[in-house]
Design a protein around this motif. Structure first.
Motif, PDB file in Angstrom:
ATOM      1  N   VAL A 720       0.783  -1.042   0.238  1.00 51.60           N
ATOM      2  CA  VAL A 720       0.075   0.039   0.145  1.00 51.60           C
ATOM      3  C   VAL A 720       0.808   1.092   0.182  1.00 51.60           C
ATOM      4  CG1 VAL A 720      -1.697   0.934   1.573  1.00 51.60           C
ATOM      5  CG2 VAL A 720      -1.814  -1.216   1.035  1.00 51.60           C
ATOM      6  N   HIS A 721       1.564   1.316   0.963  1.00 55.11           N
ATOM      7  CA  HIS A 721       2.720   2.610   0.889  1.00 55.11           C
ATOM      8  C   HIS A 721       3.673   2.913  -0.823  1.00 55.11           C
ATOM      9  CE1 HIS A 721       3.222   3.547   5.129  1.00 55.11           C
ATOM     10  NE2 HIS A 721       2.853   1.948   5.458  1.00 55.11           N
ATOM     11  N   ILE A 752      -0.698  -1.987 -11.657  1.00 56.53           N
ATOM     12  CA  ILE A 752      -1.636  -1.606 -10.768  1.00 56.53           C
ATOM     13  C   ILE A 752      -2.645  -3.196 -10.959  1.00 56.53           C
ATOM     14  CG2 ILE A 752      -4.042  -0.292 -11.004  1.00 56.53           C
ATOM     15  CD1 ILE A 752      -2.637   1.344 -12.002  1.00 56.53           C
ATOM     16  N   ALA A 753      -2.626  -3.894 -12.509  1.00 57.81           N
ATOM     17  CA  ALA A 753      -3.677  -4.614 -12.368  1.00 57.81           C
ATOM     18  C   ALA A 753      -2.973  -6.054 -11.516  1.00 57.81           C
ATOM     19  CB  ALA A 753      -3.897  -5.405 -13.445  1.00 57.81           C
ATOM     20  N   GLU A 754      -2.122  -6.119 -11.314  1.00 54.62           N
ATOM     21  CA  GLU A 754      -1.572  -7.330 -10.457  1.00 54.62           C
ATOM     22  C   GLU A 754      -1.373  -7.158  -9.399  1.00 54.62           C
ATOM     23  OE1 GLU A 754       0.097 -10.811 -10.778  1.00 54.62           O
ATOM     24  OE2 GLU A 754      -0.093  -9.630 -12.588  1.00 54.62           O
ATOM     25  N   GLY A 755      -1.659  -5.946  -8.909  1.00 53.00           N
ATOM     26  CA  GLY A 755      -1.403  -5.053  -7.384  1.00 53.00           C
ATOM     27  C   GLY A 755      -3.139  -5.645  -7.532  1.00 53.00           C
ATOM     28  N   VAL A 761      -3.802  -4.456  -3.230  1.00 51.50           N
ATOM     29  CA  VAL A 761      -5.032  -3.427  -3.042  1.00 51.50           C
ATOM     30  C   VAL A 761      -5.726  -4.407  -3.172  1.00 51.50           C
ATOM     31  CG1 VAL A 761      -5.555  -1.112  -4.293  1.00 51.50           C
ATOM     32  CG2 VAL A 761      -3.333  -2.190  -4.889  1.00 51.50           C
ATOM     33  N   LYS A 762      -6.752  -3.197  -1.707  1.00 47.39           N
ATOM     34  CA  LYS A 762      -8.729  -3.612  -1.857  1.00 47.39           C
ATOM     35  C   LYS A 762      -9.097  -2.400  -1.496  1.00 47.39           C
ATOM     36  CE  LYS A 762      -6.635  -7.211   1.506  1.00 47.39           C
ATOM     37  NZ  LYS A 762      -6.903  -8.105   2.559  1.00 47.39           N
ATOM     38  N   SER A 763      -9.985  -2.329  -2.099  1.00 48.70           N
ATOM     39  CA  SER A 763     -11.294  -1.547  -2.245  1.00 48.70           C
ATOM     40  C   SER A 763     -10.907  -0.389  -1.041  1.00 48.70           C
ATOM     41  CB  SER A 763     -12.419  -2.236  -2.547  1.00 48.70           C
ATOM     42  OG  SER A 763     -13.176  -2.617  -1.540  1.00 48.70           O
ATOM     43  N   GLU A 764     -10.591  -0.720   0.084  1.00 44.54           N
ATOM     44  CA  GLU A 764     -10.609   0.084   1.427  1.00 44.54           C
ATOM     45  C   GLU A 764      -9.470   0.780   1.675  1.00 44.54           C
ATOM     46  OE1 GLU A 764     -10.187  -4.295   3.318  1.00 44.54           O
ATOM     47  OE2 GLU A 764     -11.155  -3.563   1.370  1.00 44.54           O
TER      48      GLU A 764
END
Length: 807
Positions: A720-721, A752-755, A761-764
């Protein structure tokens, strides 16, 4: 040879119809050392001249020995002896002429193999599996199919119900241990057979009243569903009508166990297939459970349905979620009654103890001076289960459970004060009690800060005292973990000066005990009695100690994150002990957790933390290229928080650390499994230095490399960082990141797609909206959008679409 012949005579006498001869032989057999028994028994099994009944007895005794005394005997054997036993068993299976003996030897091999499965399910006798795979019939059917087939054939043997029941029990053990992926290919055949057997046994119950096999078959179905999970959906309608019929009609007293097991089976199937499939039946099932629950007060205390009902309710809660709240008024009364069972205890002298048998359900702890502490274990299993279910409700329903938090807290907190608890069930209840504390606080939040504070005050003293007095390391670690969670949840102000004083003394004691125990273990390694068996024991003790050290770190983390720099004067009583942990001579686990504690000091107490810098900076620098990946990870995280939170004073260290971080990331083995987490922390730390301390780095030179290392897939927090920083760079139109004429955007899309696909990466996460905005801006650019999407595979394209839909 003469000794072996004597042993054959002894085996024969064990089968003597004369009670005196048999009793003398049993006593003589009991005096033979375990290793000698194994040698003689193996010799008897493989001796072609030995009578079959004697060989049979030898096989039975050897299996019993491995079943009942494995831990006492087998680990103490030399490696050569262990290898010889395995070889002898495999050879006997291949060469034994008698099918009866061959079957019994196979049972012995299975028993040994079962004991050689470790806690993670890894097989420590892989040669046996290879032998069994090599030995399957000419159709080349896999081992598991052969096993299932044999068990199902035995279950279908209508002439011997007891054997059928044993086969069903074996199938239960098999499916419980069998990984889902290996069970699925045989699922259809397995389920169809089980259905045929269940229908036949249901008719048998109706016509003759026999229930033993049906009980085991129902549990087999539950076990298969539990392992197969969503793959059981196609078979749901095959079983559910019959199972509901059993619950509705098996109301006689002698069918209580069958009814209980069927209730368990229905709830496990519901959990396996999920809410969507189960919901059409959920209402009817709930009514059946409610009817049983309504009659609960009429059930006898030892009714086997009680424990099955308690567990079934908890599974229904997991299935229904918030919709389960409406049933709490019916469920909670009996559940609290069971959870409130008070163990009967007594302080006894030797004479009293002799008059009380362990067969009566009493267990004893010797207190010295001819006194013992006795605890009656009847009802403890139900109590432990009920406590676990209360935790389940609190976890699943959260604020929906608030009405019951006060009475549950009043039940759970006193458990922490029960000091005599050698009984494993009571220890389980204690650990569950500790686990419940932060969950109950979370439930109580909805009633406001005053109510929450009042509840915390009721818990706090008991938790701190339990940390200081709890002797069992497993229970202690759960209490410490829960205490840390509670502090994080309650935040600043939750501990008063007395709490801090007591907690400081306890943590200091734990750290001092940690060092003392390590010294004692090192001394034992110099003993003349030191051997492989002792080393295993010492390593187990070391692992327990390190686990407690991780919980000390958890508590300090929660205190630092809640109180920040104002807690530093209190921390100074522990400071030299933490410094001792990070000394280069300490074991890697000490250094890892010592660095983690200093990481917290920097992250939460900066810039005030710099006054301790001379105590840990050198250790941090050396640890960046430590041989242990765990130590490297802790040190790299430390560099990242220094850059982000440390302030001006840490700038020289960030500059100095950067080349080492880059070297670790670029080393050839940086991405192998054991190194990847440490490497990702290094990548994140480089990103934090560039983001928060750009004056410490040649950002333009490092950025292209940093971009090529993304995304981070293992360490989700650090991922996330990195995405936050990536958003900063894109939003500021950084020319190095975007490339000439936005040439790097397809690569950025892939990152981005791989994350998103890997849930890095989560929606929250706040950065998910920023990433979605980047995607949307490109969406309106026609050709560039087509070019970016064309670079993505199907999974990545779906991830991009998911991001746009949810962020």
């Amino acid at each position: 040879m003469a000794e072996q012949q004597q042993f054959y005579i002894l085996l024969g006498n064990l089968m003597s119809p004369d009670n005196d001869i048999r009793k003398q032989s049993e006593e003589a057999y009991d005096t033979i050392p375990g290793q000698t028994k194994i040698t003689f028994l193996l010799q008897a099994i493989r001796d072609a001249a030995c009578a079959e009944e004697v060989k049979t007895m030898a096989a039975v005794l050897l299996r019993r020995l491995l079943s009942s005394s494995f831990e006492e005997i087998y680990p103490g054997l030399t490696v050569d002896m262990q290898t010889a036993i395995k070889t002898e068993l495999v050879t006997s299976i291949q060469t034994e002429a008698s099918p009866n003996i061959r079957k019994k030897v196979a049972d012995i091999a299975a028993e040994l193999c079962r004991n050689l499965l470790d806690d993670d399910g890894n097989n420590q006798w892989p040669e046996l599996l290879k032998f069994l795979f090599d030995s399957v019939n000419s159709d080349n059917v896999g081992l598991r199919e052969a096993v299932i087939s044999a068990l199902l054939q035995t279950m279908e043997d209508q002439t011997n119900p007891r054997v059928q029941a044993h086969a069903a029990a074996a199938l239960i053990n098999f499916t419980e241990d069998c990984p889902k992926s290996l069970l699925i290919p045989y699922l259809d055949s397995l389920v169809q057979h089980l259905h045929v057997i269940m229908v036949a046994k249901l008719q048998e119950l109706i016509q003759k009243g026999t229930k033993l096999v049906l009980e085991q078959v129902v549990t087999s179905i539950a076990s298969v569903a539990d392992t197969a999970e969503e793959k059981f959906v196609p078979y749901y309608d095959l079983f559910m009508p019959s199972l509901k019929h059993i619950v509705e009609n098996a109301v006689q007293k002698e069918l209580r166990l069958l009814r209980g097991k069927t209730i368990e089976c229905i709830s496990l199937i519901g959990l396996a297939v999920g809410k969507d499939k189960f919901m059409p039946d959920a209402s009817a099932v709930m009514q059946l459970l409610l009817k049983t629950q309504t009659d609960f007060n009429d059930l006898e205390d030892d009714d086997p349905q009680i424990s099955y009902m308690i567990s079934a309710w908890a599974r229904m809660c997991k299935i229904l979620g918030k919709e389960f709240q409406q049933y709490l008024p019916v469920v909670m009364g009996p559940l609290m009654k069971t959870a409130s069972i008070k163990p009967e205890v007594a302080l006894l002298d030797t004479q009293d103890m002799e008059n009380m048998s362990e067969d009566d359900g009493w267990e004893f702890v010797n207190l010295g001076d001819q006194q013992s502490f006795g605890i009656k274990t009847a009802g403890l299993e139900e109590k432990a289960t009920a406590c676990q279910m209360l935790v389940c409700y609190a976890k699943e329903l959260k604020e929906g459970f608030v009405e019951y938090t006060e009475q549950v807290v009043k039940l759970m907190v006193p458990l922490l004060k029960f000091y005599f608890h050698d009984d494993i069930l009571l220890m389980g209840a204690l650990a569950t009690s500790a686990e419940s504390m932060p969950l109950l606080l979370e439930c109580a939040r909805v009633r406001g800060p005053d109510y929450l504070t009042q509840m915390w005050h009721f818990m706090c003293d008991a938790l701190i005292k339990a940390i200081g007095t709890e002797p069992d390391s497993d229970v202690l670690s759960e209490i410490m973990h829960s205490f840390a969670k509670c502090i994080e949840l309650m935040g600043e102000g939750c501990l008063n000066s007395e709490h801090f004083e007591e907690l400081g003394g306890i943590l200091k004691g734990k750290l001092e005990e940690h060092f003392k125990n390590q010294e004692l273990r090192q001394a034992k390694r110099q003993d003349e009695d030191y051997d492989e068996g002792m080393e295993e024991t010492l390593q187990d003790e070391d692992e327990n100690d390190v686990y407690i050290l991780t919980k000390v770190s958890d508590i300090l983390h929660s205190v630092f994150s809640s109180y920040k720099e104002q807690v530093l004067p209190w921390f100074e009583q522990l400071l030299q002990l933490i410094v001792q942990l990070v000394c280069p001579s300490r074991p890697w686990a000490d250094r890892q957790w010592g660095l983690c504690i200093f990481d917290d000091v920097v992250e939460h107490c900066s810039p005030s933390s710099f006054k301790y810098a001379e105590l840990f900076l050198r250790a941090m620098a050396l640890s960046l290229c430590d041989t242990s990946p765990e130590v490297r990870q802790a040190a790299a995280y430390g560099v990242g928080v220094m850059a982000q939170y440390g302030g001006e004073n840490y700038r020289p260290f960030c500059t100095e650390a950067l080349p080492t971080l880059l070297g670790v990331i670029q080393s050839p083995d940086s991405k192998v499994k054991e190194n990847v987490n440490a490497t990702e922390n290094c990548i994140s730390a480089v990103g934090k230095v560039m983001r928060f301390r750009p004056e410490c780095a040649n950002v333009n030179e490092i950025l292209p490399h940093w971009l090529s290392w993304l995304p981070l897939n293992e360490d989700k927090e650090e991922a996330v960082h990195t995405f936050d920083f990536l958003c900063d760079l894109i939003e500021s139109n950084n020319p190095i990141v975007l490339g000439p004429d936005n040439a790097n955007l397809p690569k950025i899309f892939q990152i981005i797609a791989e994350g998103v696909a890997n849930e890095s990466v989560k929606s929250e996460d706040a950065c998910s909206k920023r990433l979605a905005n980047v995607i949307r801006q490109v969406q309106g650019s026609g050709g560039l959008w087509t070019q970016c999407v064309a670079m993505l595979n199907e999974t990545q394209q779906k991830a991009i679409q998911d991001l746009l839909n949810t962020a």
